[in-house]
Design an enzyme around this catalytic site. Structure first.
Site, PDB file in Angstrom:
ATOM      1  N   GLY A  37     -15.042  19.228  -0.502  1.00  0.00           N
ATOM      2  CA  GLY A  37     -14.570  19.120  -1.875  1.00  0.00           C
ATOM      3  C   GLY A  37     -15.675  19.278  -2.899  1.00  0.00           C
TER       4      GLY A  37
ATOM      5  N   GLY B 259     -18.186  18.065  -4.862  1.00  0.00           N
ATOM      6  CA  GLY B 259     -18.970  16.841  -4.930  1.00  0.00           C
ATOM      7  C   GLY B 259     -19.839  16.736  -6.153  1.00  0.00           C
TER       8      GLY B 259
ATOM      9  CG  ASP C  14     -27.799  13.197  -7.533  1.00  0.00           C
ATOM     10  OD1 ASP C  14     -27.158  14.239  -7.257  1.00  0.00           O
ATOM     11  OD2 ASP C  14     -29.027  13.208  -7.755  1.00  0.00           O
ATOM     12  N   GLY C  15     -24.270  13.954  -7.468  1.00  0.00           N
ATOM     13  CA  GLY C  15     -23.437  14.845  -8.270  1.00  0.00           C
ATOM     14  C   GLY C  15     -24.204  15.681  -9.271  1.00  0.00           C
TER      15      GLY C  15
ATOM     16  CG  ASP D  26     -17.938  24.945   2.556  1.00  0.00           C
ATOM     17  OD1 ASP D  26     -18.156  25.145   3.763  1.00  0.00           O
ATOM     18  OD2 ASP D  26     -18.826  24.594   1.750  1.00  0.00           O
ATOM     19  CG  ASN D  27     -20.388  28.099   0.536  1.00  0.00           C
ATOM     20  OD1 ASN D  27     -19.908  27.278  -0.240  1.00  0.00           O
ATOM     21  ND2 ASN D  27     -21.522  27.884   1.179  1.00  0.00           N
TER      22      ASN D  27
ATOM     23  CG  ASP E 129     -20.237  27.818  -3.556  1.00  0.00           C
ATOM     24  OD1 ASP E 129     -20.334  27.330  -4.699  1.00  0.00           O
ATOM     25  OD2 ASP E 129     -19.287  27.559  -2.800  1.00  0.00           O
TER      26      ASP E 129
END
Length: 468
Positions: free
Chosen positions: A87, A89, A122-123, A245-246, A255
């Site tokens: 997801g 993040g 930490d995003g 996911d990419n 990405d």
């Protein structure tokens, strides 16, 4: 002031397909880069370009009218290992706008703070990868390669702790969607056929409007991925982390982490610092794309029909990747040697040149540009082998104008990107601006010819990193 006219179709999907979450505000945002051409396409007025209102939205400090920030759910195979929940993040989909060209586009902040998918991260992002993604994605757009795009980079005024403290940044990414193979995998793993059906309808409406169901969607995805990878190969581009996911179902390059363009040609070249076994090497990219598409096909099986009929149908479509890729590859490299309609017999001519280049690690971009502008003989030590190839090539009557549209003069070379990043960390954006300007018209020789140079000894960047 109304910044964007949002129409948020993804956030109207069932709420278990994403998490509603706002960006985390930052202390002292500063707009470093704004892609004004793209901003106009998104409907922004020029008087908004340097407004505090736009800055606060791009920094995640304010929510624009009509925006409904969400983090998308997805899973993925990472280096072949399946992870059922990944997801967004460190990214927030602010919403969708209809561009002046009538295209529906996502506006996403990346590095904008934690979400429920952050997995203890930490995003945040630091400045270097944000500038790298801006330069490389916009260069890909200028090359004519389907890609996400970059609207802006904002410095956060905060430090991001990695191996050391680094200046924080947020990049604003724009794309025709952010629907990945991993998005389908998330719901397939959970046997959520309703979500898979809604996602299939969404992918068709966003990317393949003539498709009429999951088989058509799969076929379209196979074709677009085959064409995309052929374009990557023709630029000497290595994505670096082709996890599912990419892998974008609409055929976009997405990405930009440990990505790079090769200098000296080496088919086995790897840049990603964590790709220790060469899974995502240059020469492996077609096979990996086909593998990713097989995972996509597996997600669609419940929508296609009973397994005994769905599996053979889906398998045939996935297997069509190979011939489609070979046709696309031949067309791409045919144009690189001046042949608009390359024949199968020309494949050996192209392969022989690539083998000569690999044997001497000849610079990929410089070689094809030299073929375009004159003769590449000076790049080879074995002049006899090159002369023999050149004579065969000339017998095919190549056209320089075809090559001029296929062979860039300038690419975002790693050492130049690193130079721009290091200067930007010190507050000097001039190298970034000069490189970005040159890359906006990459088929023309830049006024600063040094931007075309391969790295000198000691300048070559051997590894790149995931960092945003």
């Amino acid at each position: 002031m109304t910044l964007f006219s949002f129409d948020n179709s993804y956030s109207r999907l069932p709420d278990h397909m994403f998490a509603e979450v706002a960006p985390t505000p930052v202390r002292a945002p500063e707009l470093l880069v704004l892609n004004q051409e793209l901003a106009l396409e998104l409907g922004l007025s020029e008087n908004a370009f340097h407004s505090d209102e736009l800055l606060q939205v791009l920094a995640g400090n304010a929510i624009a009218k009509g925006s409904n920030p969400i983090a998308q759910a997805y899973a993925g195979h990472q280096f072949g290992n399946f992870v059922p929940q990944l997801g967004d993040g460190r990214a927030h989909l602010l919403g969708e706008v209809i561009s002046t060209n009538g295209e529906r586009l996502d506006i996403v902040l990346k590095g904008s703070g934690p979400t429920p998918f952050s997995r203890n991260g930490d995003g945040r992002a630091w400045l270097g990868p944000a500038l790298r993604e801006f330069l490389v994605s916009e260069a890909m757009h200028a090359f004519g390669v389907p890609t996400t795009r970059a609207l802006a980079v904002v410095a956060t005024g905060e430090r991001v702790q990695r191996e050391t403290g680094l200046p924080g940044a947020i990049i604003t990414r724009v794309a025709s969607s952010h629907i990945r193979v991993g998005t389908f995998q998330y719901f397939a793993y959970r046997n959520d056929q309703q979500a898979l059906q809604r996602l299939t309808e969404m992918a068709i409406s966003r990317h393949f409007t003539s498709a009429e169901g999951p088989l058509d969607l799969l076929q379209a995805a196979v074709h677009t991925q085959a064409d995309l990878i052929a374009q990557w190969m023709g630029l000497g581009f290595i994505h670096g982390v082709m996890n599912t996911d990419n892998c974008h179902v609409g055929g976009l390059t997405i990405d930009y982490g440990p990505c790079a363009f090769m200098d000296g040609f080496d088919p086995a070249k790897v840049f990603s610092s964590i790709d220790r076994h060469g899974r995502y090497a240059y020469q492996n990219q077609p096979d990996i794309a086909a593998w990713n598409l097989a995972q996509f096909a597996g997600c669609l099986l419940p929508l296609i029909g009973p397994e005994d009929t769905a599996i053979p149908l889906a398998t045939d479509i996935v297997n069509s990747f190979v011939p489609r890729f070979h046709r696309s590859w031949l067309a791409v490299f045919g144009r690189k040697i001046g042949l608009e309609d390359a024949k199968q017999a020309d494949r050996a001519l192209i392969t022989d040149l690539l083998n000569l280049m690999a044997a001497e690690s000849v610079d990929f971009t410089q070689c094809f540009h030299a073929l375009t502008t004159g003769n590449a003989a000076h790049l080879f030590n074995d002049n006899n082998r090159y002369a023999e190839w050149h004579e065969r090539w000339q017998g095919r009557k190549p056209e320089a104008n075809i090559m001029a549209r296929a062979n860039p003069a300038v690419i975002p070379r790693n050492h130049r990107i690193e130079e721009a990043i290091q200067a930007a960390v010190q507050g000097d954006l001039a190298p970034f601006a000069a490189l970005h300007t040159a890359l906006s018209t990459p088929y023309m020789e830049p006024s600063d010819k040094t931007l075309m140079d391969a790295p000198n000894e000691g300048e070559e960047v051997q590894a790149t990193f995931c960092g945003t």
